[in-house]
Design a protein around this motif. Structure first.
Motif, PDB file in Angstrom:
ATOM      1  N   THR A 184      14.130 -58.930 -33.284  1.00  0.00           N
ATOM      2  CA  THR A 184      15.566 -58.738 -33.537  1.00  0.00           C
ATOM      3  C   THR A 184      16.295 -58.291 -32.263  1.00  0.00           C
ATOM      4  O   THR A 184      17.326 -58.892 -31.905  1.00  0.00           O
ATOM      5  N   SER A 223      21.461 -40.359 -37.737  1.00  0.00           N
ATOM      6  CA  SER A 223      22.026 -39.635 -38.888  1.00  0.00           C
ATOM      7  C   SER A 223      22.475 -38.219 -38.539  1.00  0.00           C
ATOM      8  O   SER A 223      23.232 -37.616 -39.285  1.00  0.00           O
ATOM      9  N   ARG A 224      22.013 -37.669 -37.430  1.00  0.00           N
ATOM     10  CA  ARG A 224      22.418 -36.309 -37.061  1.00  0.00           C
ATOM     11  C   ARG A 224      23.528 -36.302 -36.008  1.00  0.00           C
ATOM     12  O   ARG A 224      23.914 -35.245 -35.522  1.00  0.00           O
ATOM     13  N   ASN A 253      22.178 -56.071 -46.436  1.00  0.00           N
ATOM     14  CA  ASN A 253      22.218 -55.278 -47.671  1.00  0.00           C
ATOM     15  C   ASN A 253      22.717 -56.160 -48.812  1.00  0.00           C
ATOM     16  O   ASN A 253      23.572 -57.017 -48.601  1.00  0.00           O
ATOM     17  N   ASP A 287      25.845 -53.955 -42.084  1.00  0.00           N
ATOM     18  CA  ASP A 287      26.132 -52.525 -41.956  1.00  0.00           C
ATOM     19  C   ASP A 287      27.573 -52.308 -41.500  1.00  0.00           C
ATOM     20  O   ASP A 287      27.999 -51.181 -41.283  1.00  0.00           O
ATOM     21  N   THR A 343      16.391 -63.688 -35.367  1.00  0.00           N
ATOM     22  CA  THR A 343      15.133 -62.946 -35.472  1.00  0.00           C
ATOM     23  C   THR A 343      13.962 -63.903 -35.702  1.00  0.00           C
ATOM     24  O   THR A 343      12.930 -63.809 -35.033  1.00  0.00           O
TER      25      THR A 343
HETATM   26  P1  NAP Z   1      15.818 -47.804 -40.432  1.00  0.00           P
HETATM   27  O1  NAP Z   1      14.454 -47.773 -39.854  1.00  0.00           O
HETATM   28  O2  NAP Z   1      16.048 -47.323 -41.818  1.00  0.00           O
HETATM   29  O3  NAP Z   1      16.776 -46.982 -39.435  1.00  0.00           O
HETATM   30  C1  NAP Z   1      18.086 -46.705 -39.777  1.00  0.00           C
HETATM   31  C2  NAP Z   1      18.704 -45.872 -38.683  1.00  0.00           C
HETATM   32  O4  NAP Z   1      20.046 -45.608 -39.065  1.00  0.00           O
HETATM   33  C3  NAP Z   1      18.011 -44.527 -38.476  1.00  0.00           C
HETATM   34  O5  NAP Z   1      17.816 -44.291 -37.096  1.00  0.00           O
HETATM   35  C4  NAP Z   1      18.974 -43.529 -39.078  1.00  0.00           C
HETATM   36  O6  NAP Z   1      19.013 -42.284 -38.412  1.00  0.00           O
HETATM   37  C5  NAP Z   1      20.309 -44.235 -38.877  1.00  0.00           C
HETATM   38  N1  NAP Z   1      21.283 -43.733 -39.849  1.00  0.00           N
HETATM   39  C6  NAP Z   1      21.151 -43.627 -41.188  1.00  0.00           C
HETATM   40  N2  NAP Z   1      22.241 -43.075 -41.725  1.00  0.00           N
HETATM   41  C7  NAP Z   1      23.088 -42.838 -40.717  1.00  0.00           C
HETATM   42  C8  NAP Z   1      24.376 -42.265 -40.627  1.00  0.00           C
HETATM   43  N3  NAP Z   1      25.017 -41.805 -41.705  1.00  0.00           N
HETATM   44  N4  NAP Z   1      24.967 -42.177 -39.412  1.00  0.00           N
HETATM   45  C9  NAP Z   1      24.332 -42.629 -38.302  1.00  0.00           C
HETATM   46  N5  NAP Z   1      23.101 -43.170 -38.327  1.00  0.00           N
HETATM   47  C10 NAP Z   1      22.479 -43.273 -39.516  1.00  0.00           C
HETATM   48  O7  NAP Z   1      16.448 -49.263 -40.372  1.00  0.00           O
HETATM   49  P2  NAP Z   1      16.092 -50.535 -39.431  1.00  0.00           P
HETATM   50  O8  NAP Z   1      14.743 -51.031 -39.765  1.00  0.00           O
HETATM   51  O9  NAP Z   1      16.451 -50.239 -38.024  1.00  0.00           O
HETATM   52  O10 NAP Z   1      17.137 -51.582 -40.014  1.00  0.00           O
HETATM   53  C11 NAP Z   1      18.529 -51.376 -39.986  1.00  0.00           C
HETATM   54  C12 NAP Z   1      19.223 -52.478 -40.750  1.00  0.00           C
HETATM   55  O11 NAP Z   1      18.967 -53.708 -40.105  1.00  0.00           O
HETATM   56  C13 NAP Z   1      18.764 -52.663 -42.193  1.00  0.00           C
HETATM   57  O12 NAP Z   1      19.866 -53.078 -42.962  1.00  0.00           O
HETATM   58  C14 NAP Z   1      17.757 -53.802 -42.101  1.00  0.00           C
HETATM   59  O13 NAP Z   1      17.664 -54.530 -43.299  1.00  0.00           O
HETATM   60  C15 NAP Z   1      18.399 -54.630 -41.035  1.00  0.00           C
HETATM   61  N6  NAP Z   1      17.470 -55.489 -40.272  1.00  0.00           N
HETATM   62  C16 NAP Z   1      17.869 -56.757 -40.060  1.00  0.00           C
HETATM   63  C17 NAP Z   1      17.106 -57.600 -39.318  1.00  0.00           C
HETATM   64  C18 NAP Z   1      17.600 -58.990 -39.075  1.00  0.00           C
HETATM   65  O14 NAP Z   1      16.824 -59.847 -38.720  1.00  0.00           O
HETATM   66  N7  NAP Z   1      18.900 -59.232 -39.218  1.00  0.00           N
HETATM   67  C19 NAP Z   1      15.900 -57.175 -38.767  1.00  0.00           C
HETATM   68  C20 NAP Z   1      15.515 -55.849 -38.966  1.00  0.00           C
HETATM   69  C21 NAP Z   1      16.322 -55.000 -39.717  1.00  0.00           C
HETATM   70  P3  NAP Z   1      17.751 -41.260 -38.387  1.00  0.00           P
HETATM   71  O15 NAP Z   1      16.809 -41.833 -37.371  1.00  0.00           O
HETATM   72  O16 NAP Z   1      18.357 -39.979 -37.985  1.00  0.00           O
HETATM   73  O17 NAP Z   1      17.186 -41.274 -39.776  1.00  0.00           O
END
Ligand code: NAP
Length: 333
Positions: free
Chosen positions: A167, A216-217, A258, A291, A315
């Motif tokens: 990605t 998130s923080r 989502n 998002d 991706t």
């Molecule tokens: P993840 O592992 O759940 O990480 C989410 C991140 O967002 C974490 O670092 C979290 O912070 C942060 N976060 C959550 N709430 C927040 C808030 N209120 N304010 C600021 N930051 C916040 O997710 P991921 O695997 O990186 O995936 C993210 C998104 O991309 C998902 O929707 C997933 O489905 C999508 N995705 C898409 C593809 C594609 O091919 N298009 C590929 C991979 C993922 P903390 O670290 O502090 O918890």
């Protein structure tokens, strides 16, 4: 890039410090990930064909899936299908949900030992009983086409040839091929996961962007994100990034995927184009949103990736490219 509304100027056609004012009639231009993915797909297919013709080599990707998570099944199907389209050989090993860690490790060891296997991908998430870390670390780093092995993460940070997660690699390709200037720009990545946030921040840092990573923080998120010329949202929360998070004219990359099932929510998210989405919800039970709040952010951003059709198609195609890269590197080509 194609334009939705030619009246808006994307900042990156403008000198570095030009201020683009928010306008009620403005519409962000679409950064077409799907089109760029098609372009890369054709290039990868050409390399595969040349390898077959000149070296009698057919790259081979092995995909392992454990359990019966329906989303994983769809992802794996898409990957196998694209392999077929590009002339890459693929094997799909679907294991029952009660498979234990040792069984997965034995299978990985057999793929590591096979000369004809260039790429090994274990579809995540794994069932809770399987130790994900041990599985990922068991993959030969030279065949780790997902780029999740600690050796590859280390190589990436050290700026040495590595297998880079798909990605982030796709996002970099999209920005580069669409002519978005990266060097000297302020980038804000919201999300610090190992598969998206951190590696994309590292790649853009390597291209001389000034990178901020939020999570998130983070306190006062909008003040950090509004600084960004390029804003990357990888949060995993539907329509989380609103207009107050976005600097007028910014390039906004929406990584999120989502599901939206609620029609009132869809009306809010998609504004003028909600009708099509409501139809999708009625037919399929859901539609996809990223998002980023598309209706709001399109009024402020200069450029925006759509969901679906933005980062997602890139991706999968970068996985194909990584498989071919692994096949070439393993043969010293
Ligand atoms: P993840 O592992 O759940 O990480 C989410 C991140 O967002 C974490 O670092 C979290 O912070 C942060 N976060 C959550 N709430 C927040 C808030 N209120 N304010 C600021 N930051 C916040 O997710 P991921 O695997 O990186 O995936 C993210 C998104 O991309 C998902 O929707 C997933 O489905 C999508 N995705 C898409 C593809 C594609 O091919 N298009 C590929 C991979 C993922 P903390 O670290 O502090 O918890």
């Amino acid at each position: 890039m194609s334009s939705i509304d030619e009246t808006v100027l994307g900042f990156y056609h403008l000198p570095m410090n030009t201020v683009v004012k928010e306008s009620e009639t403005a519409r962000a231009r679409v950064l077409e990930g799907a089109r760029v993915a098609g372009e890369i797909k054709r290039e990868v297919a050409e390399v595969v064909e040349r390898l077959r013709r000149d070296r009698a080599v057919t790259p081979c990707l092995v995909v392992v899936r454990v359990g019966d998570d329906p989303a994983s099944a769809v992802y794996v199907r898409n990957k196998v299908r694209m392999c077929e389209e590009l002339g890459i050989r693929s094997e799909h090993h679907a294991l029952p949900a009660d498979t234990d860690t040792e069984q997965v490790l034995r299978l990985i060891a057999s793929f590591n030992a096979r000369e004809d296997v260039d790429g090994i991908l274990v579809q995540l998430p794994l069932p809770r009983a399987v130790d994900e870390r041990r599985v990922v670390e068991a993959i030969d780093p030279s065949k780790d086409v997902d780029g999740f092995h600690p050796v590859n993460i280390g190589l990436l940070v050290l700026r040495r040839p590595a297998m880079v997660p798909c990605t982030p690699l796709g996002i970099l390709e999209l920005l580069t091929r669409e002519g978005v200037e990266i060097s000297g720009r302020r980038v804000c990545v919201v999300g610090r996961s190992q598969i998206v946030g951190r590696p994309v921040a590292e790649l853009l840092l390597q291209r001389d962007a000034t990178v901020t990573i939020c999570h998130s923080r983070t306190q006062d998120l909008p003040s950090a994100t509004r600084e960004a010329d390029i804003l990357i949202a990888a949060v995993g929360r539907a329509a989380f990034i609103r207009k107050e998070h976005v600097k007028p004219g910014a390039v906004v990359i929406d990584v999120g995927i989502n599901r939206v099932t609620d029609e009132a929510q869809a009306l809010d998210f998609f504004g003028e184009s909600a009708e099509k989405r409501l139809k999708t919800i009625r037919e399929r039970g859901y539609t996809l949103v990223g998002d980023v709040h598309p209706a709001e952010v399109a009024k402020v951003a200069g450029w925006l990736t759509p969901v679906p059709g933005g980062v997602g198609p890139l991706t999968v195609v970068m996985l194909m490219q990584n498989t071919v890269t692994a096949a070439l590197r393993r043969r010293g080509l």
